[in-house]
Design an enzyme around this catalytic site. Structure first.
Site, PDB file in Angstrom:
ATOM      1  N   ASP A  89     125.773  79.746  35.185  1.00 13.63           N
ATOM      2  CA  ASP A  89     125.385  78.399  35.594  1.00 13.63           C
ATOM      3  C   ASP A  89     126.579  77.652  36.200  1.00 13.63           C
ATOM      4  O   ASP A  89     127.706  77.764  35.705  1.00 13.63           O
ATOM      5  CB  ASP A  89     124.847  77.659  34.363  1.00 13.63           C
ATOM      6  CG  ASP A  89     124.166  76.353  34.707  1.00 13.63           C
ATOM      7  OD1 ASP A  89     123.693  76.203  35.838  1.00 13.63           O
ATOM      8  OD2 ASP A  89     124.090  75.477  33.815  1.00 13.63           O
ATOM      9  N   GLY A 184     122.684  65.689  31.514  1.00 14.49           N
ATOM     10  CA  GLY A 184     122.952  64.800  30.385  1.00 14.49           C
ATOM     11  C   GLY A 184     121.740  63.959  30.035  1.00 14.49           C
ATOM     12  O   GLY A 184     120.620  64.231  30.463  1.00 14.49           O
ATOM     13  N   SER A 214     116.643  68.105  30.599  1.00 14.18           N
ATOM     14  CA  SER A 214     116.613  67.417  29.307  1.00 14.18           C
ATOM     15  C   SER A 214     116.161  65.971  29.483  1.00 14.18           C
ATOM     16  O   SER A 214     116.753  65.217  30.261  1.00 14.18           O
ATOM     17  CB  SER A 214     118.007  67.436  28.661  1.00 14.18           C
ATOM     18  OG  SER A 214     118.393  68.746  28.314  1.00 14.18           O
TER      19      SER A 214
END
Length: 283
Positions: A89, A184, A214
């Site tokens: 990643d 984040g 997320s």
């Protein structure tokens, strides 16, 4: 001018992402940071019998060691009898990408998204040429997806015409797009530009990737999948739920046996991943 690539069979992950995109489905790509987070991820995938992409960053490789991390991931996939792939990643180094491909990674991401378009094309094309020797999948990024510590106020959505030019010039297999997500936690509910996403899909014709998964609402994720996203990244929530659960466990007792205090955190990660897998696999 479109890049002319050798006539080779597409990488396994490339084929799977393309197949999922055509079916309006996506694969969850989860970062792991140690044995415990890896186990939680694999438990969830095994229970729901879903494929999974296991992701590692340079920081995680520095922490665990390249050889150890690869062996742990491969052993875990085999032990849980899961179809899965190992992906590097957000990498900025050609040298590290080559090391990871030598170590057996199925997929790598070259991130030159903060460079001028011409540089991003040149750097990505070089990685695509390298990955062909390993029959590996290559992901790149175009546009501004705020990373941890970067401003989320800056706007730099992926331009569809630039995306078409980029894909044709590099031969990249998957493209991470900027459509309103960020890495984040979000200060407010993110709003994905689904119309822009659909246009990018039409212009590029390759699997698209959503970073910053997320905290994005389930309905938004499902709309993104229907409009071209075939890989959804999940990292921050995994770290957060693991640490929060572990901290709560440690404040409630004086247990020092790691084999006792870690399982609740492992199970919390597993529950989170099961929830995400259920969302992205909802008809």
């Amino acid at each position: 001018m479109p890049v002319q690539l050798p006539d080779v069979h597409p990488a396994d992950l490339t084929e799977k992402l393309s197949s999922f995109q055509k079916k309006g489905k996506a694969i969850l790509a989860t970062n792991f940071y140690n044995y415990e987070t890896l186990r939680g991820i694999l438990q969830a995938a095994a229970v729901l019998e879903q494929p999974i992409i296991l992701q590692l960053t340079k920081s995680s490789l520095d922490y665990m060691g390249l050889a150890s991390a690869v062996k742990m991931a491969r052993a875990g996939l085999q032990s849980f009898n899961i179809k899965g792939w190992l992906h590097l990643d957000h990498c900025y180094s050609y040298s590290l990408i080559q090391q990871c491909l030598d170590a057996g990674f199925d997929s790598v991401m070259i991130d030159a998204s903060e460079r001028p378009l011409e540089d991003n094309i040149r750097i990505t094309r070089k990685v695509v040429d390298l990955a062909l020797q390993y029959n590996a999948n290559v992901e790149a990024e175009l546009g501004y997806v705020a990373k941890l510590g970067q401003s989320t106020d800056q706007v730099g959505f992926t331009d569809p015409e630039e995306a078409r030019q980029f894909v044709e010039a590099t031969g990249v297999h998957a493209l991470a797009v900027a459509i309103g997500s960020a890495h984040g936690f979000y200060k407010q509910e993110p709003r994905l530009d689904i119309e822009l996403l659909a246009t990018i899909r039409e212009k590029t014709g390759i699997p698209l990737v959503l970073h910053g998964g997320s905290g994005i609402p389930a309905a938004a994720l499902q709309q993104a999948i229907k409009n071209g996203i075939s890989k959804i990244n999940l990292a921050t929530e995994i770290k957060n739920i693991f640490i929060q659960t572990l901290q709560a466990c440690l404040t409630e007792n004086e247990e020092i046996d790691l084999r006792v205090v870690f399982p609740p955190a492992i199970n919390a990660v597993s529950d989170l991943v099961k929830e995400k897998l259920a969302i992205i696999n909802q008809p």
